[in-house]
Design a protein around this motif. Structure first.
Motif, mmCIF file in Angstrom:
data_model
loop_
_atom_site.group_PDB
_atom_site.id
_atom_site.type_symbol
_atom_site.label_atom_id
_atom_site.label_comp_id
_atom_site.label_asym_id
_atom_site.label_seq_id
_atom_site.Cartn_x
_atom_site.Cartn_y
_atom_site.Cartn_z
ATOM 1 N N ALA A 64 0.863 -1.177 0.000
ATOM 2 C CA ALA A 64 0.000 0.000 0.000
ATOM 3 C C ALA A 64 0.894 1.220 0.000
ATOM 4 O O ALA A 64 1.980 1.208 0.577
ATOM 5 C CB ALA A 64 -0.913 -0.005 1.225
ATOM 6 N N ASP A 65 0.439 2.258 -0.688
ATOM 7 C CA ASP A 65 1.161 3.517 -0.685
ATOM 8 C C ASP A 65 0.170 4.640 -0.937
ATOM 9 O O ASP A 65 -1.041 4.432 -0.895
ATOM 10 C CB ASP A 65 2.314 3.513 -1.699
ATOM 11 C CG ASP A 65 1.869 3.250 -3.132
ATOM 12 O OD1 ASP A 65 0.738 3.637 -3.496
ATOM 13 O OD2 ASP A 65 2.661 2.676 -3.902
ATOM 14 N N LEU A 66 0.673 5.820 -1.208
ATOM 15 C CA LEU A 66 -0.162 6.991 -1.401
ATOM 16 C C LEU A 66 -1.208 6.783 -2.491
ATOM 17 O O LEU A 66 -2.358 7.178 -2.339
ATOM 18 C CB LEU A 66 0.730 8.191 -1.746
ATOM 19 C CG LEU A 66 0.067 9.547 -1.853
ATOM 20 C CD1 LEU A 66 -0.416 10.006 -0.489
ATOM 21 C CD2 LEU A 66 1.040 10.558 -2.439
ATOM 22 N N THR A 67 -0.820 6.110 -3.575
ATOM 23 C CA THR A 67 -1.699 6.037 -4.746
ATOM 24 C C THR A 67 -2.365 4.690 -4.988
ATOM 25 O O THR A 67 -3.215 4.589 -5.870
ATOM 26 C CB THR A 67 -0.919 6.413 -6.019
ATOM 27 O OG1 THR A 67 0.163 5.491 -6.181
ATOM 28 C CG2 THR A 67 -0.386 7.833 -5.931
ATOM 29 N N SER A 68 -1.998 3.632 -4.226
ATOM 30 C CA SER A 68 -2.605 2.322 -4.507
ATOM 31 C C SER A 68 -2.518 1.386 -3.308
ATOM 32 O O SER A 68 -1.730 1.596 -2.394
ATOM 33 C CB SER A 68 -1.941 1.670 -5.719
ATOM 34 O OG SER A 68 -0.593 1.355 -5.435
ATOM 35 N N ILE A 69 -3.345 0.350 -3.389
ATOM 36 C CA ILE A 69 -3.319 -0.718 -2.392
ATOM 37 C C ILE A 69 -3.500 -2.038 -3.146
ATOM 38 O O ILE A 69 -4.363 -2.148 -4.023
ATOM 39 C CB ILE A 69 -4.396 -0.515 -1.304
ATOM 40 C CG1 ILE A 69 -4.248 -1.543 -0.180
ATOM 41 C CG2 ILE A 69 -5.797 -0.496 -1.872
ATOM 42 C CD1 ILE A 69 -5.023 -1.178 1.086
ATOM 43 N N THR A 70 -2.639 -3.014 -2.840
ATOM 44 C CA THR A 70 -2.684 -4.315 -3.502
ATOM 45 C C THR A 70 -3.075 -5.377 -2.486
ATOM 46 O O THR A 70 -2.520 -5.429 -1.388
ATOM 47 C CB THR A 70 -1.320 -4.665 -4.125
ATOM 48 O OG1 THR A 70 -0.991 -3.656 -5.084
ATOM 49 C CG2 THR A 70 -1.352 -6.027 -4.817
#
Length: 167
Positions: free
Chosen positions: A42-48
């Protein structure tokens, strides 16, 4: 007497064929394996989210969706990397999702992952000349995985926060 034996043999063969075919059409109780269904990045722009679903019919094609709630802040930033005196920003809050089709293996399992992405900054906030729209803060929560074909669903615990507002 011979005709009766032929009919008996045909009936026995047909019965055996039906019994042999039964497991190919049977499916278990579709469900996601909790400890194998988790956020892998997960980061600022996405989550996997990676997942494993079991109890499916071999070869079945499943439509799986990962949904996550996103609260994000987008700001206009000047060339110096600062928020101007008249700050322009937008906060969004909503559920975002990603779907895909996965084929069950011979053992009736589907293993895969899907990545949910935040809207691009340029599509959320229109900034004045000399400023750029920047995605500065994200919090991902209420993550779930659902199989549209079997209605199996599982929630994934956790809240994932990133970034900070620009001054």
């Amino acid at each position: 007497m011979r005709i009766q034996n032929v009919f008996t043999a045909i009936a026995a063969t047909a019965g055996a064929a039906v019994l042999a075919a039964a497991p190919a059409f049977a499916s278990g109780s579709p469900h996601f394996i909790n400890n194998l269904t988790k956020v892998t990045s997960a980061d600022l722009t996405s989550i996997t989210v990676a997942f494993k679903e079991a109890g499916l019919e071999s070869g079945s094609v499943e439509t799986i969706t990962v949904t996550a709630h996103l609260e994000a802040t987008y700001q206009c930033v000047n060339r110096g990397g600062h928020n101007p005196d008249d700050p322009k920003k937008t906060v969004i809050s909503g559920d975002y999702s990603k779907s895909g089709e996965f084929t069950a293996a011979r053992n009736g399992n589907v293993t895969g992952s899907l990545t949910v992405t935040a809207p691009a900054a340029s599509s959320v906030l229109d900034c004045p000349s000399g400023q750029t729209s920047v995605h500065t803060v994200s919090t991902w929560s209420n993550v779930s995985v659902t199989d549209a074909d079997t209605s199996a669903t599982v929630s994934v615990a956790g809240t994932y926060s990133f970034g900070k507002p620009v001054d």
